[in-house]
Write a protein that holds these residues in place. Structure first.
Motif, PDB file in Angstrom:
ATOM      1  N   UNK A  16       0.890  -1.134  -0.039  1.00 40.21           N
ATOM      2  CA  UNK A  16       0.067   0.102  -0.010  1.00 40.21           C
ATOM      3  C   UNK A  16       0.898   1.093   0.024  1.00 40.21           C
ATOM      4  N   UNK A  17       1.947   1.247   0.865  1.00 37.89           N
ATOM      5  CA  UNK A  17       2.771   2.524   0.890  1.00 37.89           C
ATOM      6  C   UNK A  17       3.516   2.680  -0.409  1.00 37.89           C
ATOM      7  N   UNK A  18       3.913   1.630  -1.027  1.00 38.42           N
ATOM      8  CA  UNK A  18       4.850   1.687  -2.279  1.00 38.42           C
ATOM      9  C   UNK A  18       3.781   2.354  -3.389  1.00 38.42           C
ATOM     10  N   UNK A  19       2.730   1.540  -3.429  1.00 38.62           N
ATOM     11  CA  UNK A  19       1.805   1.907  -4.633  1.00 38.62           C
ATOM     12  C   UNK A  19       1.234   3.718  -4.117  1.00 38.62           C
ATOM     13  N   UNK A 338     -10.478   3.929 -12.345  1.00 32.35           N
ATOM     14  CA  UNK A 338      -9.062   4.133 -11.886  1.00 32.35           C
ATOM     15  C   UNK A 338      -8.329   2.856 -11.491  1.00 32.35           C
ATOM     16  N   UNK A 339      -6.983   3.150 -11.519  1.00 31.14           N
ATOM     17  CA  UNK A 339      -6.040   1.924 -11.018  1.00 31.14           C
ATOM     18  C   UNK A 339      -5.813   2.422  -9.569  1.00 31.14           C
ATOM     19  N   UNK A 340      -6.233   1.464  -8.709  1.00 22.41           N
ATOM     20  CA  UNK A 340      -6.117   1.610  -6.887  1.00 22.41           C
ATOM     21  C   UNK A 340      -4.812   2.218  -6.628  1.00 22.41           C
ATOM     22  N   UNK A 341      -5.075   3.316  -5.764  1.00 20.50           N
ATOM     23  CA  UNK A 341      -3.834   3.718  -5.185  1.00 20.50           C
ATOM     24  C   UNK A 341      -2.906   4.794  -5.873  1.00 20.50           C
ATOM     25  N   UNK A 342      -3.120   4.561  -7.333  1.00 15.12           N
ATOM     26  CA  UNK A 342      -2.177   5.044  -8.261  1.00 15.12           C
ATOM     27  C   UNK A 342      -2.784   6.229  -8.944  1.00 15.12           C
ATOM     28  N   UNK A 343      -4.002   5.943  -9.424  1.00 17.99           N
ATOM     29  CA  UNK A 343      -4.643   7.141 -10.201  1.00 17.99           C
ATOM     30  C   UNK A 343      -4.965   8.211  -9.234  1.00 17.99           C
TER      31      UNK A 343
END
Length: 395
Positions: A16-19, A338-343
């Protein structure tokens, strides 16, 4: 390493943190040119995304410390709020259309997409409902198994469908099917429901002209490259130009008014362009590990609600990532999710962070996890408070 009690906890937290870090970086890179043209500042969207993140991370932390009964208590109120908010989207003057779908509520400068928290609402309510029925032994026949889960999920799907949001409809139906699968629905019933879902999605595509255009464009990608296939074609160009290691962070060319919605639906294409094949494989690996951790939690916990909620949330995040990435690499039609955590987007980010906090809370309930956490000793925050004389005093 994978058989340790806290493996799931650290996998969920680390991925989660890295994404999140990658997402914040790529939102800046993908949106900088357009925002500089429109607002005079390249940092407009990344500042908003950072604000949403600042709101979402404390909620994730709070969710990670919430007991199971707290999630169960929130289940029905969250479902009601989701239904009410989705109904408000359809009210003229409040709902705002974008990309062929009416997904947003306009509240002055603030815009909210209620279909995103509706995913979390369905996960919690469906898991709580089926867990209660399992405790009462009411899951042996199809009628008590589907009532009122099917009407409740159907109402959410109907409201989202009325807003022409096919992507979110697919995710909600995936959550519904995942709950049925985990609870052990009879194979005949599961196949029948899956067939109805496929029929419903087919009808949604056929009755809406722009969806049919997207589908026919997907099936014949060599034509209409300046109209229906323009976004998909530009996304492929961006991926192809990245090569093995990419053009370098901030050096991509697709965001210079070539690729529409580069910071939201097609942010994976910008990752591929600027970080190359290596970067895309890292993103795929992070989502793969996150999915593995969620399924590991669902398999190892003993409480029925925890098992169902973990599986439902994992299915939501995994399928949404698959659909988004599949659209970018042209193996699936474009649906606009969207792309989860990224978008970019707070309406999607905050419910996702709460769901991940829930997975962290459930990971602490795996066999041996509590003992491992107790043996680990106080965390850095507790040690800092004790140094300041604010921590708990020993007896």
């Amino acid at each position: 390493m994978l058989d340790r009690p806290l493996t799931s906890y650290y996998l969920v937290l680390g991925c989660s943190v890295m994404l999140l870090a990658l997402g914040l970086t790529m939102v800046l890179s993908a949106s900088s040119v357009k925002q500089l043209q429109e607002t005079g500042s390249a940092y407009t969207l990344v500042q908003k995304q950072a604000m949403w993140m600042a709101l979402g991370l404390p909620l994730m932390w709070a969710a990670s410390r919430l007991p199971v009964k707290g999630f169960r208590a929130l289940a029905f109120p969250m479902l009601l709020l989701s239904v009410g908010a989705l109904a408000l989207v359809l009210v003229p003057g409040l709902g705002r259309a974008a990309g062929g779908a009416t997904r947003w509520i306009s509240l002055g400068p603030l815009q909210i997409q209620p279909s995103e928290p509706a995913k979390l609402g369905l996960v919690l309510w469906g898991a709580d409902l089926l867990a209660r029925k399992e405790k009462l032994g009411q899951l042996t026949e199809w009628r008590p198994l589907l009532m009122p889960l099917l009407p409740g999920a159907g109402l959410l799907v109907l409201l989202v469908m009325l807003g022409n949001d096919l992507g979110t409809t697919l995710v909600l139906l995936t959550i519904f099917l995942a709950l049925l699968w985990v609870v052990g629905a009879p194979a005949r019933l599961f196949v029948g429901i899956a067939g109805l879902v496929a029929l419903l999605v087919s009808i949604l595509i056929v009755v809406e002209p722009y969806r049919m255009q997207r589908l026919t464009g997907f099936l014949d990608q060599s034509g209409n490259q300046l109209t229906f296939n323009y976004q998909g074609t530009q996304g492929l160009y961006a991926l192809a130009s990245g090569g093995l290691t990419g053009t370098g962070l901030g050096e991509g060319r697709a965001k210079w008014d070539f690729l529409p919605h580069a910071e939201t639906d097609f942010i994976f294409a910008i990752i591929g362009e600027e970080f190359g094949l290596v970067g895309t494989l890292v993103v795929l690996g992070l989502f793969g590990l996150l999915t593995y951790a969620g399924l590991r939690i669902a398999r190892r916990v003993k409480d029925p609600f925890t098992r169902l909620a973990a599986a439902g949330a994992t299915a939501w995040l995994a399928v949404q990532a698959i659909v988004n990435i599949g659209a970018v690499i042209s193996v699936l039609p474009i649906t606009g999710i969207p792309l989860p955590l990224v978008s970019y987007g707070g309406s999607a980010l905050i419910p996702t962070l709460i769901a991940l906090g829930m997975l962290l809370a459930f990971a602490k309930r795996e066999p041996g996890a509590r003992q491992a956490l107790a043996a680990r000793g106080p965390g850095p925050l507790s040690r800092a408070l004790s140094w300041l004389g604010l921590g708990p005093r020993g007896s």
